[in-house]
Motif scaffolding. Structure first.
Motif, PDB file in Angstrom:
ATOM      1  N   PRO A 262       0.813  -1.219   0.000  1.00 46.31           N
ATOM      2  CA  PRO A 262       0.000   0.000   0.000  1.00 46.31           C
ATOM      3  C   PRO A 262       0.846   1.268   0.000  1.00 46.31           C
ATOM      4  CG  PRO A 262      -0.030  -1.045   2.161  1.00 46.31           C
ATOM      5  CD  PRO A 262       0.655  -2.002   1.235  1.00 46.31           C
ATOM      6  N   VAL A 263       0.353   2.278  -0.705  1.00 40.86           N
ATOM      7  CA  VAL A 263       1.052   3.549  -0.865  1.00 40.86           C
ATOM      8  C   VAL A 263       0.051   4.681  -0.661  1.00 40.86           C
ATOM      9  CG1 VAL A 263       2.243   5.037  -2.530  1.00 40.86           C
ATOM     10  CG2 VAL A 263       2.740   2.588  -2.468  1.00 40.86           C
ATOM     11  N   ILE A 264       0.465   5.737   0.031  1.00 45.49           N
ATOM     12  CA  ILE A 264      -0.361   6.945   0.114  1.00 45.49           C
ATOM     13  C   ILE A 264       0.522   8.167  -0.108  1.00 45.49           C
ATOM     14  CG2 ILE A 264      -2.001   5.918   1.734  1.00 45.49           C
ATOM     15  CD1 ILE A 264      -0.703   7.684   3.921  1.00 45.49           C
ATOM     16  N   LYS A 265      -0.112   9.289  -0.387  1.00 40.93           N
ATOM     17  CA  LYS A 265       0.567  10.574  -0.484  1.00 40.93           C
ATOM     18  C   LYS A 265       0.051  11.449   0.647  1.00 40.93           C
ATOM     19  CE  LYS A 265       0.614  14.804  -3.289  1.00 40.93           C
ATOM     20  NZ  LYS A 265      -0.177  15.577  -2.306  1.00 40.93           N
ATOM     21  N   LEU A 266       0.955  12.029   1.406  1.00 39.71           N
ATOM     22  CA  LEU A 266       0.569  12.918   2.495  1.00 39.71           C
ATOM     23  C   LEU A 266       0.405  14.344   1.984  1.00 39.71           C
ATOM     24  CD1 LEU A 266       2.952  11.600   5.309  1.00 39.71           C
ATOM     25  CD2 LEU A 266       0.617  10.887   4.767  1.00 39.71           C
ATOM     26  N   SER A 267      -0.342  15.131   2.718  1.00 41.36           N
ATOM     27  CA  SER A 267      -0.556  16.525   2.340  1.00 41.36           C
ATOM     28  C   SER A 267      -0.958  17.328   3.567  1.00 41.36           C
ATOM     29  CB  SER A 267      -1.643  16.637   1.269  1.00 41.36           C
ATOM     30  OG  SER A 267      -1.921  17.991   0.981  1.00 41.36           O
ATOM     31  N   GLU A 268      -0.613  18.602   3.553  1.00 37.59           N
ATOM     32  CA  GLU A 268      -1.067  19.497   4.609  1.00 37.59           C
ATOM     33  C   GLU A 268      -2.587  19.683   4.536  1.00 37.59           C
ATOM     34  OE1 GLU A 268       0.866  20.597   7.050  1.00 37.59           O
ATOM     35  OE2 GLU A 268       2.514  19.480   6.125  1.00 37.59           O
ATOM     36  N   GLU A 269      -3.153  19.478   3.350  1.00 40.29           N
ATOM     37  CA  GLU A 269      -4.598  19.556   3.176  1.00 40.29           C
ATOM     38  C   GLU A 269      -5.160  18.144   3.173  1.00 40.29           C
ATOM     39  OE1 GLU A 269      -5.955  22.053  -0.048  1.00 40.29           O
ATOM     40  OE2 GLU A 269      -3.982  23.014  -0.125  1.00 40.29           O
ATOM     41  N   ARG A 270      -6.082  17.859   4.101  1.00 42.60           N
ATOM     42  CA  ARG A 270      -6.630  16.524   4.237  1.00 42.60           C
ATOM     43  C   ARG A 270      -7.239  16.018   2.924  1.00 42.60           C
ATOM     44  NH1 ARG A 270      -6.019  11.914   7.119  1.00 42.60           N
ATOM     45  NH2 ARG A 270      -7.975  10.777   7.328  1.00 42.60           N
ATOM     46  N   GLY A 271      -7.881  16.931   2.191  1.00 42.97           N
ATOM     47  CA  GLY A 271      -8.533  16.529   0.952  1.00 42.97           C
ATOM     48  C   GLY A 271      -7.576  16.088  -0.129  1.00 42.97           C
ATOM     49  N   LYS A 272      -6.290  16.471  -0.007  1.00 40.06           N
ATOM     50  CA  LYS A 272      -5.304  16.090  -1.017  1.00 40.06           C
ATOM     51  C   LYS A 272      -4.509  14.850  -0.614  1.00 40.06           C
ATOM     52  CE  LYS A 272      -4.634  20.574  -3.250  1.00 40.06           C
ATOM     53  NZ  LYS A 272      -3.650  21.590  -3.684  1.00 40.06           N
ATOM     54  N   GLN A 273      -4.720  14.370   0.602  1.00 44.10           N
ATOM     55  CA  GLN A 273      -4.063  13.130   1.019  1.00 44.10           C
ATOM     56  C   GLN A 273      -4.749  11.962   0.327  1.00 44.10           C
ATOM     57  OE1 GLN A 273      -2.779  12.702   5.144  1.00 44.10           O
ATOM     58  NE2 GLN A 273      -3.857  10.747   5.244  1.00 44.10           N
TER      59      GLN A 273
ATOM     60  N   LYS B   8      -1.058   4.526   9.987  1.00 42.69           N
ATOM     61  CA  LYS B   8       0.154   3.712  10.077  1.00 42.69           C
ATOM     62  C   LYS B   8       1.140   4.080   8.969  1.00 42.69           C
ATOM     63  CE  LYS B   8       1.746  -1.100   9.662  1.00 42.69           C
ATOM     64  NZ  LYS B   8       1.315  -2.504   9.426  1.00 42.69           N
ATOM     65  N   LEU B   9       0.641   4.210   7.748  1.00 42.14           N
ATOM     66  CA  LEU B   9       1.513   4.568   6.636  1.00 42.14           C
ATOM     67  C   LEU B   9       2.063   5.982   6.798  1.00 42.14           C
ATOM     68  CD1 LEU B   9      -0.597   3.066   3.702  1.00 42.14           C
ATOM     69  CD2 LEU B   9       1.578   2.197   4.555  1.00 42.14           C
ATOM     70  N   ALA B  10       1.234   6.884   7.276  1.00 46.83           N
ATOM     71  CA  ALA B  10       1.688   8.268   7.492  1.00 46.83           C
ATOM     72  C   ALA B  10       2.817   8.308   8.509  1.00 46.83           C
ATOM     73  CB  ALA B  10       0.521   9.130   7.952  1.00 46.83           C
ATOM     74  N   HIS B  11       2.663   7.571   9.596  1.00 47.89           N
ATOM     75  CA  HIS B  11       3.709   7.518  10.621  1.00 47.89           C
ATOM     76  C   HIS B  11       4.984   6.899  10.051  1.00 47.89           C
ATOM     77  CE1 HIS B  11       5.604   7.066  14.537  1.00 47.89           C
ATOM     78  NE2 HIS B  11       5.842   5.785  14.234  1.00 47.89           N
ATOM     79  N   GLN B  12       4.792   5.830   9.274  1.00 52.06           N
ATOM     80  CA  GLN B  12       5.940   5.141   8.671  1.00 52.06           C
ATOM     81  C   GLN B  12       6.714   6.074   7.739  1.00 52.06           C
ATOM     82  OE1 GLN B  12       4.939   1.446   6.609  1.00 52.06           O
ATOM     83  NE2 GLN B  12       6.405   1.974   4.991  1.00 52.06           N
ATOM     84  N   TYR B  13       6.008   6.806   6.869  1.00 53.57           N
ATOM     85  CA  TYR B  13       6.675   7.698   5.927  1.00 53.57           C
ATOM     86  C   TYR B  13       7.384   8.843   6.648  1.00 53.57           C
ATOM     87  CZ  TYR B  13       4.144   5.375   2.130  1.00 53.57           C
ATOM     88  OH  TYR B  13       3.659   4.458   1.242  1.00 53.57           O
ATOM     89  N   ARG B  14       6.739   9.407   7.637  1.00 55.32           N
ATOM     90  CA  ARG B  14       7.347  10.535   8.341  1.00 55.32           C
ATOM     91  C   ARG B  14       8.582  10.089   9.109  1.00 55.32           C
ATOM     92  NH1 ARG B  14       1.582  12.086   9.545  1.00 55.32           N
ATOM     93  NH2 ARG B  14       1.130  13.857   8.149  1.00 55.32           N
TER      94      ARG B  14
END
Length: 536
Positions: free
Chosen positions: A429-440, A523-529
């Motif tokens: 699984p892959v995600i993209k983080l963003s300061e704007e929730r709608g763009k995550q 989980k992915l957000a924590h992992q990437y950061r």
């Protein structure tokens, strides 16, 4: 027949491997090994376009109508790819890459594309899934999913991102149309007597708006690929290119019909405009609607001294001919209400009972069609004015809308996005983080369309959650025997029924995720950061 001395053509068929952004074409040189093996992408609308059509959208209704993927899959995948297309693409890409030391050949994954022809008989080993044509989707919810069906073809998964995202145009146009139809039906239902059935009210509503927009399209293809969704909602259109597409897909002739009508040029071709109207009337068959544009010189003179007398003649003879007065300039409210008032004074109206508790009237042998730069807002304004004046507008005429049907749609209105959600053989699984929730973005998920979704609004779940099956259907999978699935093969009538009836089966607000999806995202957000900080 003698041969023609023809110059070189000025419009050419672009080889399909070039139906992509430049940075997409050479992206294969930068892909990870996992992404090269396989990639999974999804398309979504991140916003609802309410602020761009506030007059027809309810604030608590976020239903987006999905359309356009059938046509795009037809263009991209119906004919097998050829070595000739690959050769032409490579030839074009020579000298296309700008560098600090001059121009060089643009990278192109020739080996992968040759395998498409040699090993797959020209059918790309991709699977394209989506919301069924004419179905409902919601902001943030995956409405398209694309993946490879064979290892090593990962770079081709996002290849047609820019083309597939063109679904935004058909989807936004259909969304506006369906919500406007809801407004029209709800209004008519509140005013007509209970003895008038819901089906009759819907029939009145679906007659109200006619497509005048062929000349407003940005290119000829828009009049087919985008404009054809008009007839999923409204019966009438002058854009016959679109109606032809629907007819070939199973629509009956009434779905995309029009009436005999005068253009300004026809009227101006007669020395006296009244002779034009008389000629049209005399040569018409019994029962015809005769749309007479009246503003070449003096609209009210044309109405009072030609159209009304012709309508009275039709009434007296009982030949069923209906004069349709068409104002094409001036204030639409004034022109429509004034036309109906003059028709009423001449005895061309009949009483009709409504729930309004006051005398109301409907047209007999003289009706209106107004197309003076109409918008959904002016339709509402004219409708309200007619009702105030004692006329039931859907029993008196219709509205022709041209440029507005396409001028007020824009990719940014719904913020259309194509996002990577998984890579590799095991679909990490892959995600993209963003300061704007709608763009995550989301990892790979399934989209629910069951009782749970309808009652709770939860429509996004992980594949292994036992909450129901994925509702995205296959449009194309590249298989040799049957490369197209039900999403592609649904005919016009199936899609139209989905637009009209399926719309009411879905909640106004949905697209919520399950707790398990949120946990995986966190989980992915924590992992990437964490990984990023460790690298720094």
């Amino acid at each position: 027949m003698p041969s023609k001395n023809l110059p070189a053509r000025r419009h050419h068929n672009v080889p399909r491997p070039l139906w992509a952004d430049a940075y997409t074409i050479n992206g294969f040189t930068l892909e990870s090994k996992e992404a090269t093996d396989n990639s999974v992408y999804y398309g979504t609308y991140r916003k609802f376009p309410i602020k761009f059509e506030p007059g027809i959208y309810e604030k608590n209704d976020l239903r987006i109508m999905f359309a356009g993927l059938q046509s795009l899959c037809d263009m991209l995948f119906y004919e097998p790819y050829t070595h000739k297309e690959i050769d032409d693409s490579i030839e074009f890409l020579k000298g296309r890459k700008a560098t600090a030391t001059g121009f060089r050949d643009f990278e192109f994954p020739e080996e992968i594309w040759r395998k498409v022809v040699d090993e797959c008989d020209g059918y790309l080993p991709l699977r394209v899934e989506g919301i069924p044509e004419g179905g409902v989707t919601y902001p943030g919810e995956p409405c398209i999913r694309v993946m490879a069906t064979k290892p090593g073809f990962g770079p081709l998964v996002p290849w047609f991102e820019s083309t597939l995202l063109h679904v935004w145009a058909a989807s936004e146009r259909l969304t506006a149309a369906r919500h406007c139809l809801k407004w029209a039906f709800d209004m008519i239902r509140k005013i007509e007597l209970p003895t008038v059935t819901d089906d009759e009210c819907m029939f009145f509503a679906r007659l109200m708006i006619h497509d005048f927009g062929d000349r407003a399209a940005t290119c000829p293809q828009e009049s087919e690929v985008v404009a054809k969704v008009h007839n999923y909602v409204w019966f009438g259109t002058d854009t016959f290119r679109a109606a032809y597409q629907n007819w070939k897909n199973g629509a009956n002739p009434a779905m995309g019909s029009s009436v005999k009508a005068l253009a300004h040029r026809i009227v101006q071709g007669f020395e006296n405009e009244f002779d034009c109207y008389q000629n049209m009337y005399d040569t018409a068959d019994h029962g015809e609607f005769l749309s007479m544009v009246g503003d070449c010189y003096d609209y009210w003179n044309a109405v009072e001294n030609s159209m009304i007398p012709l309508a009275l003649d039709a009434k007296q003879k009982g030949n069923g001919k209906v004069i349709v007065a068409r104002p094409d300039s001036g204030d639409s409210v004034e022109m429509v209400v004034g036309t109906l008032e003059r028709a009423h004074k001449a005895g061309l109206m009949a009483p009709v009972e409504t729930v309004l508790g006051k005398p109301m009237f409907q047209s007999t042998n003289l009706r209106f069609i107004v197309g003076n730069g109409e918008t959904f807002d002016t339709v509402k304004a004219v409708t309200a004015a007619c009702l105030d004046a004692g006329f039931v507008p859907w029993r008196c005429g219709i509205f022709g809308i041209g440029g507005h049907l396409r001028n007020n749609i824009n990719r940014d209105h719904m913020s259309t996005k194509f996002a990577l959600c998984a890579v590799g053989e095991n679909e990490r699984p892959v995600i993209k983080l963003s300061e704007e929730r709608g763009k995550q973005t989301l990892p790979n998920v399934k989209v629910l369309r069951n009782e749970l979704a309808r009652k709770s609004g939860i429509t996004i779940a992980l594949e292994d959650e036992p909450l129901g099956k994925d509702s995205l259907v296959c449009y194309y999978d590249g298989s040799l025997d049957s490369p197209f699935g039900e999403g592609f093969t649904d005919d016009f009538n199936t899609c139209e029924a989905r637009v009209i009836k399926g719309f009411n089966e879905m909640p106004k607000i949905a697209g919520h995720t399950t707790g398990e999806v949120e946990k995986l995202v966190d989980k992915l957000a924590h992992q990437y950061r964490t990984t990023t900080r460790e690298r720094v």
